[in-house]
Enzyme design. Sequence first.
Site, PDB file in Angstrom:
ATOM      1  CB  ILE A  54     -31.447  17.454  51.478  1.00 39.35           C
ATOM      2  CG1 ILE A  54     -29.988  17.896  51.448  1.00 39.35           C
ATOM      3  CG2 ILE A  54     -32.356  18.589  51.056  1.00 39.35           C
ATOM      4  CD1 ILE A  54     -29.517  18.366  50.081  1.00 39.35           C
ATOM      5  N   GLY A  98     -26.660  11.452  58.393  1.00 40.64           N
ATOM      6  CA  GLY A  98     -25.930  10.201  58.548  1.00 40.64           C
ATOM      7  C   GLY A  98     -25.196  10.179  59.859  1.00 40.64           C
ATOM      8  N   GLY A  99     -24.403   9.107  60.043  1.00 43.15           N
ATOM      9  CA  GLY A  99     -23.707   8.950  61.299  1.00 43.15           C
ATOM     10  C   GLY A  99     -22.689  10.036  61.561  1.00 43.15           C
ATOM     11  CG  MET A 100     -19.217  10.086  59.749  1.00 43.35           C
ATOM     12  SD  MET A 100     -18.237   9.984  61.243  1.00 43.35           S
ATOM     13  CE  MET A 100     -16.885  11.072  60.821  1.00 43.35           C
ATOM     14  N   GLY A 101     -22.748  13.252  60.102  1.00 43.19           N
ATOM     15  CA  GLY A 101     -23.188  14.631  59.986  1.00 43.19           C
ATOM     16  C   GLY A 101     -24.498  14.762  59.255  1.00 43.19           C
ATOM     17  CB  VAL A 104     -26.331  16.589  53.394  1.00 42.25           C
ATOM     18  CG1 VAL A 104     -26.122  17.314  52.070  1.00 42.25           C
ATOM     19  CG2 VAL A 104     -25.209  15.585  53.617  1.00 42.25           C
ATOM     20  CE  LYS A 157     -21.344  13.961  55.400  1.00 42.58           C
ATOM     21  NZ  LYS A 157     -21.122  12.679  54.735  1.00 42.58           N
ATOM     22  CG  ASP A 195     -19.810   4.714  54.903  1.00 38.19           C
ATOM     23  OD1 ASP A 195     -20.276   3.553  54.946  1.00 38.19           O
ATOM     24  OD2 ASP A 195     -20.428   5.709  55.330  1.00 38.19           O
TER      25      ASP A 195
END
Length: 725
Positions: A23, A26-29, A31, A46, A147
């Site tokens: 769903i 993003g840049g870090m992971g 979800v 996440k 962020d």
Amino acid sequence: MMAAVHDGSGTLIQSRYRLNELIGRGGMGEVWLALDESLGRRVAVKCLKPLSPAADAGFTRILQERFRREARVAASLQHRGVTVVHDFGEHDGVLFLVMELLDGRNLLQVLDDARRQPLPVPDLMDIAEQVASALAYTHAQGIVHRDLKPANIIRLSDGAVKICDFGIARLGHDIGFTSRLTGTGIAMGTPHYMSPEQIGASEVDQRSDLYSFGCVLYELATGAPPFDMDDAWAVLVAHRDTVPEPLCAGRPDLPQELERLILDLLAKAPDDRPQNAADVGGRLKAMRGAAERPVVPAAPLPSWARDLASDSGARATRAFHAAAPPRHELTGAWSTRTASGAVAPAPEQLATLAARHTEGIDLERLGRWQEAYDLHTAVAAERDRALGTEHPDTLTSRHEAASCLARLGRTEDAMRLYDYVAGVRQRVLGADHPDTLAARHEAAYALGRLGLHLEAHQGYSAVLAARERTLGAEHPDTLRCRHNLAFNLGRLGRLDEAHAMAVELAAVRAGVLGPDHPETLVTRYEVGYVLGQLGHWAEALEVYGEVAAAHERTQGAGHQDTLAARYEMGICLGRLGRSAEALELYRDLVAARTRTAGPSDAETLRARHALGVNLGRLGRWDQALAEAGTVAEIREQALGADHPDTLVSKREVAVGLGWLGRWETALDVYREVADARTRVLGPAHPDTLTSRNDEAHCLEQLGRSAEALALYRKVAAQQGGPQRL
């Protein structure tokens, strides 16, 4: 990512969380919508992206360790404006967070849904206040988000706002890197919302979040971020070097004070911005307070009040209210005004009604609330016939009737009656008249008692603004309103604001009334309570100790206020692991309560309950069980089997039985409590669900795992239906 993320839904993490649907990314992971199969509830999971194989192994190890530490911090955050973290861990080498699943839309989606049209000013102000409150809390915990952007702020379907993604927020700063893109490919911020110090190599603190907050507000107010360019580097350079365009050119309806705040947040140098989120929240509240001061056109006065428009009438009214005690008494000067052409009531009739009104007040002082309510209601009806529905004396009787309803536990009825009285008084006397404000204040208090704390907050804020404007900041009525507002802020979860307001108010009351005045001590007591809610138990203990000592000096060791403060001292001692001291304190408290109020008094039993809890904490479970059983028996006889206090004691009996290994008997007691709460509160009430979880825990201890799992799932299903991120 782990195989689960590549291969799609269905993977089970740690034999508990089944990933069902991607769903967010993003840049870090990523979800995932997931099912917590242990509790049968839907959650968001996440997963932190692993770095590329070329990444430095030491860096990777440090990054993962920081993630674990930050996950623990995120899980400890307790604020209505911060997403709840349920769990964190590692699966197949990938770190993950388990979070609450939110029913709402992030602000980026809200803007896109509106085709990038700016938000209306009331919505913008509401979101801004809620985000400022959440940031004030998280910054006080030492957490800098790093962020903050529209995609990380969720507006729920009920209007509440939550900030997401605190679990990864400070990693880059903590391991000594700047916020620029590095060779690892990790973005430590989003270009459109990054502060100048994030772009450079400067140190980053909470003021960086405030800059990002300004970017978010700018976009909500105009439909576009302050520097809306396609090239990421151009955006970064603009943050560093370019002054943003004023908002008013494209948004003439935006209040000047709000535009000034947004531009202040966007100052290039951190020292030129507001220095903390609490300051931002204060400025937003001041704007809302100013907006809530409408110019009310003068309503036509009823015939009995027209003569009061003269200077002499106004002076008489002001003189009365300046000299009047806090309780609402008769106005006297208005008691013979009736509708035009009507026969004025005889003085003897008015004197009789005044005497009956005083009798009702005396009944209140004796605590005979039902008799007082019946009498005030009858007097109100007779005054209505003799003087008119809108006469001040009629409304005074209705106000007192509402007070009795509140004391009788009929809070909703009291609130409706206070609202009615406030509405009529506003129409006849004006919005800022002391009697109007008194009724509005009581209506706000009733809202708080009903658990409608947001509505109560709005009511208190409006009354406080009016009292500050008309009476001054240090008038006793103003200070009472500030006290209730601070109390209510705590119930809203805005604990830092509640603490700051209570500390400030205690200092003002000490200066105006004296350090040992009961109202000063009431506010200091609230300071102690909020400190406890914040987990600052040692500081809370010190405050409660000082309050108890002050009450003892002025009112005596056996006074109920002294004993109440000592009770809270015991709570603090227990929380600090000083249960032996708490136990001795509660032994003394039980003896004092027994002497002053008797062995069956509610406060005596409350102290005995706490004594039993501390016996258990010290491992003296046989004694703890005996104490809990005695208290439960007395409470059942005095209050009834289904009274909440009786059920709390019975639950403590079950706890003791469990610690002694008597799980079969404990199960019977837990079920008894759960069944009673189901009857009284309903099957979905939080206390009922807690009891059902207790029951499931017993089943687990007895090896009846299938029954326990079924009950856990049933409880989880009743705690909330399907949600979406």
